[in-house]
Each structure stands twice: as structure tokens, then as C-alpha cells.
Scaffold this active site. Structure first.
Site, PDB file in Angstrom:
ATOM      1  N   SER A 129      41.455  46.385  42.346  1.00 50.49           N
ATOM      2  CA  SER A 129      42.106  46.566  43.675  1.00 50.49           C
ATOM      3  C   SER A 129      43.650  46.763  43.122  1.00 50.49           C
ATOM      4  O   SER A 129      44.242  46.125  42.401  1.00 50.49           O
ATOM      5  CB  SER A 129      42.059  45.232  44.239  1.00 50.49           C
ATOM      6  OG  SER A 129      40.476  44.930  44.582  1.00 50.49           O
TER       7      SER A 129
ATOM      8  N   ARG B  37      45.511  35.242  43.040  1.00 50.91           N
ATOM      9  CA  ARG B  37      45.896  36.441  41.995  1.00 50.91           C
ATOM     10  C   ARG B  37      47.239  35.850  41.556  1.00 50.91           C
ATOM     11  O   ARG B  37      48.146  36.471  41.301  1.00 50.91           O
ATOM     12  CB  ARG B  37      45.937  37.730  42.644  1.00 50.91           C
ATOM     13  CG  ARG B  37      44.875  38.117  43.360  1.00 50.91           C
ATOM     14  CD  ARG B  37      43.774  38.410  42.066  1.00 50.91           C
ATOM     15  NE  ARG B  37      42.377  38.781  42.811  1.00 50.91           N
ATOM     16  CZ  ARG B  37      41.389  37.824  43.098  1.00 50.91           C
ATOM     17  NH1 ARG B  37      41.655  36.483  42.954  1.00 50.91           N
ATOM     18  NH2 ARG B  37      40.410  38.432  43.691  1.00 50.91           N
TER      19      ARG B  37
ATOM     20  N   GLU C 117      48.580  44.551  43.512  1.00 48.24           N
ATOM     21  CA  GLU C 117      47.605  43.411  42.594  1.00 48.24           C
ATOM     22  C   GLU C 117      47.624  43.901  41.221  1.00 48.24           C
ATOM     23  O   GLU C 117      47.984  43.099  40.429  1.00 48.24           O
ATOM     24  CB  GLU C 117      46.348  43.195  43.274  1.00 48.24           C
ATOM     25  CG  GLU C 117      45.204  42.550  42.515  1.00 48.24           C
ATOM     26  CD  GLU C 117      44.027  42.111  42.827  1.00 48.24           C
ATOM     27  OE1 GLU C 117      44.041  41.954  44.134  1.00 48.24           O
ATOM     28  OE2 GLU C 117      42.899  41.719  42.246  1.00 48.24           O
TER      29      GLU C 117
HETATM   30  C1  LIG Z   1      35.871  48.105  38.776  1.00 50.77           C
HETATM   31  C2  LIG Z   1      36.937  46.776  38.800  1.00 50.77           C
HETATM   32  C3  LIG Z   1      36.362  45.601  39.659  1.00 50.77           C
HETATM   33  C4  LIG Z   1      37.373  44.603  39.543  1.00 50.77           C
HETATM   34  N1  LIG Z   1      37.225  43.440  40.444  1.00 50.77           N
HETATM   35  C5  LIG Z   1      37.763  42.266  40.494  1.00 50.77           C
HETATM   36  C6  LIG Z   1      37.537  41.244  41.286  1.00 50.77           C
HETATM   37  O1  LIG Z   1      36.391  41.173  42.128  1.00 50.77           O
HETATM   38  N2  LIG Z   1      38.401  40.083  41.476  1.00 50.77           N
HETATM   39  C7  LIG Z   1      39.398  40.155  40.512  1.00 50.77           C
HETATM   40  O2  LIG Z   1      40.050  39.304  40.400  1.00 50.77           O
HETATM   41  N3  LIG Z   1      39.750  41.232  39.619  1.00 50.77           N
HETATM   42  C8  LIG Z   1      39.086  42.256  39.675  1.00 50.77           C
HETATM   43  N4  LIG Z   1      39.245  43.391  38.877  1.00 50.77           N
HETATM   44  C9  LIG Z   1      40.721  43.328  38.327  1.00 50.77           C
HETATM   45  C10 LIG Z   1      40.519  42.968  36.792  1.00 50.77           C
HETATM   46  O3  LIG Z   1      39.229  42.796  36.275  1.00 50.77           O
HETATM   47  C11 LIG Z   1      40.978  41.294  36.814  1.00 50.77           C
HETATM   48  O4  LIG Z   1      42.334  41.227  37.422  1.00 50.77           O
HETATM   49  C12 LIG Z   1      40.755  40.663  35.469  1.00 50.77           C
HETATM   50  O5  LIG Z   1      40.826  39.465  35.555  1.00 50.77           O
HETATM   51  C13 LIG Z   1      41.739  41.426  34.432  1.00 50.77           C
HETATM   52  O6  LIG Z   1      41.321  40.884  33.210  1.00 50.77           O
HETATM   53  P1  LIG Z   1      41.727  41.640  31.723  1.00 50.77           P
HETATM   54  O7  LIG Z   1      41.325  40.709  30.775  1.00 50.77           O
HETATM   55  O8  LIG Z   1      41.077  43.063  31.812  1.00 50.77           O
HETATM   56  O9  LIG Z   1      43.295  41.762  31.859  1.00 50.77           O
HETATM   57  P2  LIG Z   1      44.279  42.985  31.772  1.00 50.77           P
HETATM   58  O10 LIG Z   1      43.862  43.966  32.937  1.00 50.77           O
HETATM   59  O11 LIG Z   1      44.146  43.496  30.384  1.00 50.77           O
HETATM   60  O12 LIG Z   1      45.658  42.162  32.039  1.00 50.77           O
HETATM   61  C14 LIG Z   1      45.940  41.666  33.351  1.00 50.77           C
HETATM   62  C15 LIG Z   1      47.085  40.681  33.114  1.00 50.77           C
HETATM   63  O13 LIG Z   1      46.529  39.530  32.507  1.00 50.77           O
HETATM   64  C16 LIG Z   1      47.391  39.517  31.234  1.00 50.77           C
HETATM   65  N5  LIG Z   1      46.657  39.079  30.203  1.00 50.77           N
HETATM   66  C17 LIG Z   1      45.474  39.599  29.720  1.00 50.77           C
HETATM   67  N6  LIG Z   1      45.102  38.871  28.894  1.00 50.77           N
HETATM   68  C18 LIG Z   1      45.811  37.905  28.812  1.00 50.77           C
HETATM   69  C19 LIG Z   1      45.748  36.670  27.840  1.00 50.77           C
HETATM   70  N7  LIG Z   1      44.833  36.424  26.793  1.00 50.77           N
HETATM   71  N8  LIG Z   1      46.686  35.658  27.980  1.00 50.77           N
HETATM   72  C20 LIG Z   1      47.747  35.840  28.922  1.00 50.77           C
HETATM   73  N9  LIG Z   1      47.685  36.794  29.890  1.00 50.77           N
HETATM   74  C21 LIG Z   1      46.737  37.804  29.666  1.00 50.77           C
HETATM   75  C22 LIG Z   1      48.056  40.921  30.916  1.00 50.77           C
HETATM   76  O14 LIG Z   1      49.148  40.732  30.383  1.00 50.77           O
HETATM   77  C23 LIG Z   1      48.465  41.399  32.515  1.00 50.77           C
HETATM   78  O15 LIG Z   1      49.458  40.684  32.994  1.00 50.77           O
HETATM   79  C24 LIG Z   1      38.583  44.551  39.005  1.00 50.77           C
HETATM   80  C25 LIG Z   1      38.865  45.617  37.889  1.00 50.77           C
HETATM   81  C26 LIG Z   1      37.881  46.596  38.201  1.00 50.77           C
HETATM   82  C27 LIG Z   1      38.221  47.784  37.012  1.00 50.77           C
END
Ligand SMILES: Cc1cc2nc3c(=O)[nH]c(=O)nc-3n(C[C@H](O)[C@H](O)[C@H](O)COP(=O)(O)OP(=O)(O)OC[C@H]3O[C@@H](n4cnc5c(N)ncnc54)[C@H](O)[C@@H]3O)c2cc1C
Length: 296
Positions: free
Chosen positions: A209, A160, A280
Site C-alpha cells: 500500500s 502502521r 505508508e
Molecule cells: C503485495 C504486498 C502486499 C502487502 N500487504 C500488506 C498488508 O496487508 N498489511 C501490511 O501491514 N503490510 C502489507 N504490505 C507491506 C509490507 O509487506 C509490510 O509493511 C511488512 O511488514 C514489511 O516488512 P519487511 O520485513 O519487508 O520490511 P521492509 O519493507 O524491509 O522495511 C519496512 C520498515 O521496517 C524496517 N525494518 C525492517 N526490518 C526490521 C527489523 N528487523 N528491525 C527493525 N526495523 C526493521 C525498515 O527499516 C523499514 O523502516 C504489503 C506489501 C506488498 C508488496
């Protein structure tokens, strides 16, 4: 490109919480992204890229920043040879679909991560023993100082963690995959998704998480379960009765309710296990967790 004001971010987070962003734009191409970054820099506005908002808890009071949601070609994916080329805003589900259609495996683990390629870089998203670090070749990053490619080593991806700085935006990601029959990919993904459904509140509004797993024989979820927190509620935010490392929005939860639950969880984990749980979820705005022994 249109720059909107006061756009409620609750619409752009999976947990459905968050006040308005002072400025909000959806760049559809690299040139538009660079233009809007310059526009923000001129006004000294901090930049927060948002993917699918699946790892975000946003201040109810709103945020005095420029929020960017990549769209258009920055949210699409395609395959060239054994390389999956994804826009930073491409949902993991789209990436997986493109890879599977091209008979390329290696992205299956991301089927249960409801985020984007760019969000995955910042968090080094991972599951089932794999992560972005295992497949990422390089990422195109737009920052205050300009645009450039960063390799996996330069991003220093670990649990992470990445070296992306606040305000850096991942515009494109290249992943190296390997040939795998489409039917095998489909079956593997089905198994992983069934596993997820059985253990996590996949049909509830959450931000994934809450805490990272500590260096301890118990994971964060099991630890919080042993602290008696399953179902514990503040306002409309509740610790998931299914998995204690998730917080559900059970109605009209506020960020402060979720933060209160996180503080209580940290207080109990410290008292019971002597472990300081590290969050996280990414906090956006002026939200802050109190020290581990204190309530919010
Ligand atoms: C039901 C559920 C299950 C999940 N299971 C997992 C799992 O198994 N493993 C895991 O690792 N995570 C998990 N997650 C968490 C999440 O899905 C991940 O961290 C995912 O990678 C976040 O991606 P996002 O595009 O939605 O980012 P966001 O939540 O929109 O943003 C997260 C971070 O990334 C940054 N960000 C977003 N887009 C960009 C970009 N283009 N460039 C630079 N920075 C950016 C944001 O500014 C922020 O700091 C889960 C979430 C949910 C709701």
C-alpha cells in the site's frame, strides 16, 4: 562478518527499485549484529535494517547508510509451547509454516504480508482485522544504546506505527498463538490468499500500500480510483490498474517516477476529497514527498 560496499538495493526490495548502499552486512547471530552496530556507530553511519524490502522505496542515487539484512539464526523461527519465536529477519511465510506445523493459529492473517517478523514490528503490520499488536508478546531490540526487550505496550503498536526509533533493529520477536488444527489453518490461509489475488496486483513488483487509509468513508485505493488514477503512468512506474493504492514497477521504474505518482495522487485526493493522504511506504535516502497540493 563481511561488510560490503555499494550493494544495489534494488535486489533487496520487492518493487525492484533502489541505488547502492554505502555499507551492507548480513549478520547471522545477535553477537554479529551487535558488532556491526558498533562498527557503524564508530563511523557515525546511520543504520537501516531491511527485511524483505516489501514496504520500501529507496533513492536511485543510493544511500549513505549501513544497511543490515538479518540472516542465519536471525532469520529463522521455532515454536516453544504456544510461543512462536522468530528472528527479526524471519519471513512471515516461514513463521506461518512453523506455527501451522505446530498446530498453532493466530498468524494466518500474515499470509498475505510479504515481509519479516522484524519489519512487521516497525510497521505493526496487519490485515484482515488482525495485526502484530494482537499477538506480539515482546521484541528484542538492538539500538545505539544497547540491547533489550520491549513489550507490546512499550512498543505502543497502533495502525502502521511503533515507537521503534530510526536505526533500532528487531533481532527477535515472540508471538503468543493458540492451538488450532493444521487443516483449519491451511483452509483459512487458502481463503485469505484467494481474496488477495482477486483484489491486489500480487504478481507485480510493488511495495504494498502506498498510502494509509484515511479517516474517510472511502479507503485510499477507492479514493484514487475515483480520481481516475488507475493505470496512470510516469516513466515505468504506474498506478496499478487492479488496485489504485499500489504502484507497479512496469519495467525500469525509478524512485523519482514512483514519487511523482505519489505526489500526483496526493494532489488529486486533496482537490477532490479534501483529504491529505499520508504515505505508508517508507522512503530511504534523500527522497521527499512535496506538500499534498504540489506535484514532484
Ligand atoms: C503485495 C504486498 C502486499 C502487502 N500487504 C500488506 C498488508 O496487508 N498489511 C501490511 O501491514 N503490510 C502489507 N504490505 C507491506 C509490507 O509487506 C509490510 O509493511 C511488512 O511488514 C514489511 O516488512 P519487511 O520485513 O519487508 O520490511 P521492509 O519493507 O524491509 O522495511 C519496512 C520498515 O521496517 C524496517 N525494518 C525492517 N526490518 C526490521 C527489523 N528487523 N528491525 C527493525 N526495523 C526493521 C525498515 O527499516 C523499514 O523502516 C504489503 C506489501 C506488498 C508488496
Amino acid at each position: 562478518m563481511k561488510i560490503e560496499t555499494d550493494v544495489p538495493l534494488s535486489r533487496f526490495t520487492t518493487v525492484g527499485i533502489g541505488g547502492p548502499a554505502r555499507a551492507f552486512a548480513q549478520p547471522r547471530a545477535l553477537s554479529e549484529l551487535e558488532d556491526v552496530m558498533r562498527w557503524g556507530a564508530e563511523r557515525e553511519l546511520a543504520v537501516v535494517p531491511v527485511g524483505l524490502g516489501s514496504n520500501l522505496l529507496v533513492d536511485d542515487a543510493g544511500v549513505d547508510v549501513l544497511v543490515l539484512k538479518l540472516s542465519g539464526e536471525l532469520s529463522q523461527a521455532r515454536v516453544e509451547g504456544e510461543i512462536l519465536i522468530a528472528g527479526g529477519g524471519a519471513p512471515n511465510a516461514v513463521c506461518l509454516h512453523r506455527a501451522r506445523a505446530a498446530g498453532l493459529g493466530g498468524f494466518e492473517f500474515a499470509c498475505a504480508i510479504p515481509g519479516t517478523a522484524g519489519g512487521g514490528v516497525r510497521m505493526n503490520a496487519g490485515a484482515y482485522g488482525s495485526d502484530w499488536a494482537a499477538i506480539l508478546v515482546r521484541a528484542l531490540v538492538v539500538g545505539r544504546e544497547g540491547t533489550g526487550w520491549l513489550t507490546r505496550d512499550e512498543l505502543d503498536l497502533s495502525y502502521r506505527h511503533s515507537t521503534l526509533r530510526p536505526g533500532d533493529v528487531v533481532a527477535q520477536v515472540e508471538f503468543r498463538l493458540a492451538p488450532r488444527p493444521e487443516a483449519e489453518i491451511r483452509q483459512h490461509v487458502g481463503e485469505l490468499q484467494a481474496q488477495r489475488k482477486a483484489t491486489q496486483p500480487t504478481n507485480k513488483r510493488t511495495f504494498g500500500s502506498v498510502f494509509k487509509n484515511p479517516r474517510h468513508e472511502l479507503g485510499a485505493g477507492r479514493m484514487l480510483e475515483e480520481c481516475g488514477l488507475k493505470g496512470y503512468r510516469i516513466g515505468d512506474a504506474q498506478i496499478s490498474p487492479r488496485h489504485a493504492n499500489f504502484i507497479e514497477n512496469a519495467g525500469r521504474a525509478r524512485a523519482t517516477d514512483a514519487l511523482g505518482l505519489m505526489a500526483e495522487a496526493r494532489r488529486r485526493a486533496l482537490a477532490r476529497f479534501g483529504v491529505e493522504l499520508e504515505r505508508e511506504v517508507e522512503l530511504v535516502g534523500s527522497l521527499e514527498l512535496p506538500p499534498a497540493g504540489e506535484t514532484a
